[in-house]
Scaffold this motif. Structure first.
Motif, PDB file in Angstrom:
ATOM      1  N   UNK A  94      12.996  -1.854  22.927  1.00 31.07           N
ATOM      2  CA  UNK A  94      12.223  -0.641  21.876  1.00 31.07           C
ATOM      3  C   UNK A  94      11.891   0.612  22.501  1.00 31.07           C
ATOM      4  N   UNK A  95      11.707   1.437  20.690  1.00 31.13           N
ATOM      5  CA  UNK A  95      10.911   2.897  21.821  1.00 31.13           C
ATOM      6  C   UNK A  95      10.185   2.539  20.417  1.00 31.13           C
ATOM      7  N   UNK A  96       8.819   2.657  20.670  1.00 32.71           N
ATOM      8  CA  UNK A  96       7.848   2.796  19.128  1.00 32.71           C
ATOM      9  C   UNK A  96       7.756   4.625  18.948  1.00 32.71           C
ATOM     10  N   UNK A  97       7.635   4.561  18.148  1.00 37.06           N
ATOM     11  CA  UNK A  97       8.545   6.233  17.090  1.00 37.06           C
ATOM     12  C   UNK A  97       6.718   6.973  17.035  1.00 37.06           C
ATOM     13  N   UNK A  98       5.954   6.421  17.621  1.00 37.44           N
ATOM     14  CA  UNK A  98       4.863   6.918  16.651  1.00 37.44           C
ATOM     15  C   UNK A  98       4.454   7.320  18.695  1.00 37.44           C
ATOM     16  N   UNK A  99       4.356   6.421  19.501  1.00 37.36           N
ATOM     17  CA  UNK A  99       3.496   7.345  20.764  1.00 37.36           C
ATOM     18  C   UNK A  99       4.806   7.132  21.262  1.00 37.36           C
ATOM     19  N   UNK A 134      19.815  -4.784  14.247  1.00 34.09           N
ATOM     20  CA  UNK A 134      20.163  -4.167  14.984  1.00 34.09           C
ATOM     21  C   UNK A 134      20.409  -3.461  15.559  1.00 34.09           C
ATOM     22  N   UNK A 135      21.042  -3.090  16.258  1.00 35.02           N
ATOM     23  CA  UNK A 135      20.762  -2.028  18.081  1.00 35.02           C
ATOM     24  C   UNK A 135      21.139  -1.085  17.163  1.00 35.02           C
ATOM     25  N   UNK A 136      19.448   0.322  17.390  1.00 35.46           N
ATOM     26  CA  UNK A 136      19.780   1.811  16.991  1.00 35.46           C
ATOM     27  C   UNK A 136      19.050   1.455  15.838  1.00 35.46           C
ATOM     28  N   UNK A 137      18.786   0.260  15.230  1.00 35.29           N
ATOM     29  CA  UNK A 137      18.201   0.613  13.443  1.00 35.29           C
ATOM     30  C   UNK A 137      16.741   0.679  14.747  1.00 35.29           C
ATOM     31  N   UNK A 149       6.556   1.904  14.094  1.00 38.28           N
ATOM     32  CA  UNK A 149       7.661   2.097  13.314  1.00 38.28           C
ATOM     33  C   UNK A 149       8.386   1.997  14.916  1.00 38.28           C
ATOM     34  N   UNK A 150       8.790   1.585  15.243  1.00 33.14           N
ATOM     35  CA  UNK A 150      10.309   1.169  16.315  1.00 33.14           C
ATOM     36  C   UNK A 150      11.804   2.019  16.147  1.00 33.14           C
ATOM     37  N   UNK A 151      12.540   1.713  17.222  1.00 35.93           N
ATOM     38  CA  UNK A 151      14.018   1.986  16.973  1.00 35.93           C
ATOM     39  C   UNK A 151      14.310   1.170  18.126  1.00 35.93           C
TER      40      UNK A 151
END
Length: 158
Positions: A94-99, A134-137, A149-151
């Protein structure tokens, strides 16, 4: 008797703990009780009471592990075809979209969960928020610490 999902690795860890408790710890406790008994008056014998209490904890954990194993629904994701969907047992990048922090979690059962090892319980807020995605969600998850918020960068069945 409700089945509890568990990964193959989680089941192995429990089986190893069970062997240790039965074959190594139990005989040591029995020896400690026997030793403490030989010191006489049991009413005021702190070593005896401590050993009996340790025996109670050990036998309780043995019963608990036996129960978990009896109810185990072993899920081996390595035998499933990976379509990019987050399921029980999958490992998610995952990537935390905030940090912008990158983090990897594996979704596991109750007895395997360990946040230090990035093993999260499938019924936790993050586990519930990821399963079925799913991947990329892009995923918004409400946690006790607030909304995150994650990607989903990758989903692995390992």
């Amino acid at each position: 008797m409700e089945k509890e999902p568990i990964t193959t690795a989680g089941l192995e860890v429990l089986k190893e703990e069970l062997i240790f408790l039965k074959e190594k710890k139990r005989p040591k406790i029995v020896a400690a009780i026997s030793e403490a008994r030989s010191h006489g008056d049991l009413k005021e014998n702190a070593e005896y009471h401590a050993a009996k209490e340790e025996q109670s904890h050990n036998e309780g954990r043995i019963a608990q592990i036996n129960d978990i194993i009896a109810r185990a629904n072993v899920i081996d994701v390595t035998k499933m075809s990976n379509d990019g969907k987050v399921i029980f047992g999958s490992t998610i990048d995952l990537e935390n979209l905030d940090t912008k922090e990158k983090i990897t979690y594996k979704i596991v059962g109750r007895d395997e969960a360990d946040l230090q090892k990035k093993l999260i319980f499938f019924q936790s807020p993050i586990g519930k928020g990821l399963i079925g995605k799913n991947k990329d969600d892009l995923v918004e998850i409400k946690t006790p610490a607030g909304v995150k918020n994650f990607e989903i960068k990758d989903v692995k069945y390992v």
